[in-house]
Design a protein around this motif. Structure first.
Motif, PDB file in Angstrom:
ATOM      1  N   LYS A  76      -2.813  18.757 -24.146  1.00  0.00           N
ATOM      2  CA  LYS A  76      -2.202  20.083 -24.276  1.00  0.00           C
ATOM      3  C   LYS A  76      -2.325  20.858 -22.967  1.00  0.00           C
ATOM      4  O   LYS A  76      -1.338  21.366 -22.438  1.00  0.00           O
ATOM      5  N   THR A  77      -3.546  20.946 -22.456  1.00  0.00           N
ATOM      6  CA  THR A  77      -3.777  21.705 -21.224  1.00  0.00           C
ATOM      7  C   THR A  77      -3.035  21.082 -20.049  1.00  0.00           C
ATOM      8  O   THR A  77      -2.459  21.794 -19.224  1.00  0.00           O
TER       9      THR A  77
ATOM     10  N   SER B  55      -7.970  25.518 -18.580  1.00  0.00           N
ATOM     11  CA  SER B  55      -8.043  25.869 -19.993  1.00  0.00           C
ATOM     12  C   SER B  55      -8.851  27.149 -20.172  1.00  0.00           C
ATOM     13  O   SER B  55      -9.939  27.283 -19.624  1.00  0.00           O
TER      14      SER B  55
ATOM     15  N   ASP C 199      -6.149  29.656 -25.691  1.00  0.00           N
ATOM     16  CA  ASP C 199      -6.827  28.540 -26.350  1.00  0.00           C
ATOM     17  C   ASP C 199      -7.638  29.152 -27.488  1.00  0.00           C
ATOM     18  O   ASP C 199      -8.638  29.821 -27.266  1.00  0.00           O
TER      19      ASP C 199
ATOM     20  N   GLU D 109      -2.714  26.945 -27.327  1.00  0.00           N
ATOM     21  CA  GLU D 109      -3.383  25.751 -27.828  1.00  0.00           C
ATOM     22  C   GLU D 109      -4.116  26.126 -29.108  1.00  0.00           C
ATOM     23  O   GLU D 109      -4.634  27.226 -29.222  1.00  0.00           O
TER      24      GLU D 109
END
Length: 137
Positions: A36-37, A55, A77, A105
């Motif tokens: 994701k990051t 992140s 996140d 995220e």
């Protein structure tokens, strides 16, 4: 949208996503370690950010600007959130009302707070180096 890619293709994939999608709010659903990051880093870079993308796991949100200091993206996140109230307490709704891109995220931690106009993307791990990205919703 469905894209299968390797990390070496990530910049081309990010170009494709930004070209294909008109919305500016993205929710990334994927297991830990799916990338994701890494994908968000490529998207923010493609948008012209000059800052190093990382992140925001501990800070919850990072913001990124272009070379002229114009805000272009927020990266959230939500992994460490205990509940949705924490997101409301730091003013999440205000971020949704900006013109910047928003990359989230772990959006499953805040289901009732997600805006209606967003791109939901799922990243699946196919093998050690290959991922499948699909849009849904």
């Amino acid at each position: 949208m469905e894209l299968v890619y390797k990390e070496s293709d990530i910049q081309e994939i990010s170009k494709s996503i930004l070209k294909e999608v008109a919305l500016k709010t993205f929710a990334f659903y994927a297991p830990m370690g799916a990338g994701k990051t890494t994908l968000i880093k490529a998207l923010v870079k493609e948008l012209g950010a000059v800052d190093e993308v990382s992140s925001p796991t501990f800070g919850l949100v990072n913001e990124y600007a272009d070379g002229e200091g114009n805000l272009i993206a927020y990266h959230f996140d939500f992994y460490r959130l205990k509940d949705e109230m924490e997101a409301l307490d730091f003013g999440l709704e205000d971020y949704f009302n900006t013109d910047a891109y928003i990359f989230m995220e772990w959006p499953e931690k805040i289901p009732s707070l997600l805006p209606e106009n967003l791109v939901s993307l799922k990243i699946e791990i196919l093998d050690a180096t290959t991922r499948r990205l699909t849009s849904f919703g």
